[in-house]
Enzyme design. Structure first.
Site, PDB file in Angstrom:
ATOM      1  N   ASN A   6      42.769  12.189   1.218  1.00 49.52           N
ATOM      2  CA  ASN A   6      44.107  12.661   0.842  1.00 49.52           C
ATOM      3  C   ASN A   6      44.666  13.489   2.005  1.00 49.52           C
ATOM      4  O   ASN A   6      44.349  14.671   2.137  1.00 49.52           O
ATOM      5  CB  ASN A   6      44.001  13.500  -0.447  1.00 49.52           C
ATOM      6  CG  ASN A   6      45.347  14.072  -0.868  1.00 49.52           C
ATOM      7  OD1 ASN A   6      46.388  13.676  -0.350  1.00 49.52           O
ATOM      8  ND2 ASN A   6      45.323  15.006  -1.815  1.00 49.52           N
ATOM      9  N   TRP A   7      45.499  12.846   2.807  1.00 52.24           N
ATOM     10  CA  TRP A   7      46.007  13.520   4.006  1.00 52.24           C
ATOM     11  C   TRP A   7      47.049  14.585   3.679  1.00 52.24           C
ATOM     12  O   TRP A   7      47.479  15.323   4.573  1.00 52.24           O
ATOM     13  CB  TRP A   7      46.626  12.505   4.971  1.00 52.24           C
ATOM     14  CG  TRP A   7      45.658  11.590   5.654  1.00 52.24           C
ATOM     15  CD1 TRP A   7      44.288  11.578   5.517  1.00 52.24           C
ATOM     16  CD2 TRP A   7      45.975  10.554   6.592  1.00 52.24           C
ATOM     17  NE1 TRP A   7      43.749  10.592   6.306  1.00 52.24           N
ATOM     18  CE2 TRP A   7      44.757   9.947   6.979  1.00 52.24           C
ATOM     19  CE3 TRP A   7      47.167  10.069   7.139  1.00 52.24           C
ATOM     20  CZ2 TRP A   7      44.716   8.888   7.892  1.00 52.24           C
ATOM     21  CZ3 TRP A   7      47.126   9.020   8.042  1.00 52.24           C
ATOM     22  CH2 TRP A   7      45.910   8.445   8.411  1.00 52.24           C
ATOM     23  N   HIS A  91      48.333  15.318  -8.988  1.00 47.43           N
ATOM     24  CA  HIS A  91      47.622  16.283  -8.133  1.00 47.43           C
ATOM     25  C   HIS A  91      48.117  17.692  -8.448  1.00 47.43           C
ATOM     26  O   HIS A  91      49.299  17.897  -8.733  1.00 47.43           O
ATOM     27  CB  HIS A  91      47.850  15.944  -6.651  1.00 47.43           C
ATOM     28  CG  HIS A  91      46.929  16.710  -5.755  1.00 47.43           C
ATOM     29  ND1 HIS A  91      47.162  18.022  -5.418  1.00 47.43           N
ATOM     30  CD2 HIS A  91      45.751  16.370  -5.172  1.00 47.43           C
ATOM     31  CE1 HIS A  91      46.168  18.449  -4.656  1.00 47.43           C
ATOM     32  NE2 HIS A  91      45.299  17.463  -4.493  1.00 47.43           N
ATOM     33  N   GLY A 228      40.503  16.456   0.961  1.00 45.61           N
ATOM     34  CA  GLY A 228      41.752  16.919   1.565  1.00 45.61           C
ATOM     35  C   GLY A 228      41.547  17.283   3.019  1.00 45.61           C
ATOM     36  O   GLY A 228      41.453  16.406   3.886  1.00 45.61           O
TER      37      GLY A 228
END
Ligand code: PGA
Length: 245
Positions: A6-7, A91, A228
């Site tokens: 998850n950039w 999220h 992340g």
């Protein structure tokens, strides 16, 4: 193992995005892990174009709308058409921006209709001694799944991401014992929502400060990770993939 990179909004440069993608493709070529890259949406089509590697792509969010006059929205159909197979829904950083439980439920529905696999994020902000956080977690899962058919529910990937563990370092992540307890609890809740044997096959991921140091001990009992900050540092990302291989 499913490894979702998850950039978030960490990547602002096309060349950096391409380098990270090439790196992930190299790792995936020699790993059993299924790597899914979730870049910011303007990069999705660019990175997924012509993809013949084992890497998959995900959006970080999706519109509730399917088509029409909705400035700024990216629909599930478009996300699917530009080459993504997954989408992150609910999220905690989106919920903190005002996303409601109704939004989360609607986004799951539109993703599934478009043929995307949703990765539903759930997790408590804080833990209390009385265990109210368990009821809260249960509420998040039930409200997200309740308007879906049993068949649709079974396609959802659940990512348990305690908010207190997100964006820190390995020492602040959940302990393996606590994670095992939470996975059992989540399995119990989804078993109530998805009758029959299908719920046992649903995937449960963990997210929140996964780093190479804690990846292998946390990997026991989960089907993968949502990563992340460590997903945009090649050495850390490679270290995590190696630890769970
Ligand atoms: P983190 O983020 O790995 O930086 O804790 C995880 C997430 O929010 O998905």
């Amino acid at each position: 193992m499913l490894i979702v990179a998850n950039w978030k909004a960490y990547v602002n440069d096309v060349d950096v995005a391409k380098t990270l993608t090439t790196h992930a493709k190299k790792i995936s070529a020699s790993s059993d892990a299924k790597i899914i890259i979730a870049p910011p949406s303007p990069l999705l089509a660019l990175l997924s174009k012509g993809n013949r590697s084992k890497v998959f792509f995900s959006a970080q969010d999706v519109s509730l709308e399917d088509v029409g006059a909705h400035t700024g929205e990216a629909t599930a159909t478009l996300i699917k058409n530009v080459g993504a197979q997954y989408v992150i829904v609910g999220h905690s950083e989106r919920r903190a921006n005002g996303e409601t439980v109704e939004d989360v439920s609607g986004k799951l529905k539109s993703s599934l209709i478009a043929g995307l696999t949703p990765i539903l994020c759930v997790g408590e902000s804080v833990r209390d001694k009385e265990g109210a956080y368990l009821a809260m977690l249960r509420g998040q899962i039930v409200s997200a799944l309740k308007d879906l058919s049993n068949k649709e529910r079974a396609q959802v990937v659940v990512a348990y991401e305690p908010v207190w563990a997100i964006g820190k370092s390995a020492t602040s992540a959940i302990t393996p014992t606590d994670l095992a307890e939470m996975v059992l609890y989540i399995r119990k809740v989804i078993a109530e929502m998805v009758p029959g044997t299908k719920s046992a096959r649903m995937k449960i991921l963990y997210g929140g400060s996964v780093e190479p140091e804690n990846a292998s001990e946390l990997a026991n009992g989960v089907d993968g990770f949502l990563i992340g900050h460590a997903s945009i540092t090649p050495e850390l990302f490679a270290g995590i993939c190696k630890a769970v291989a």
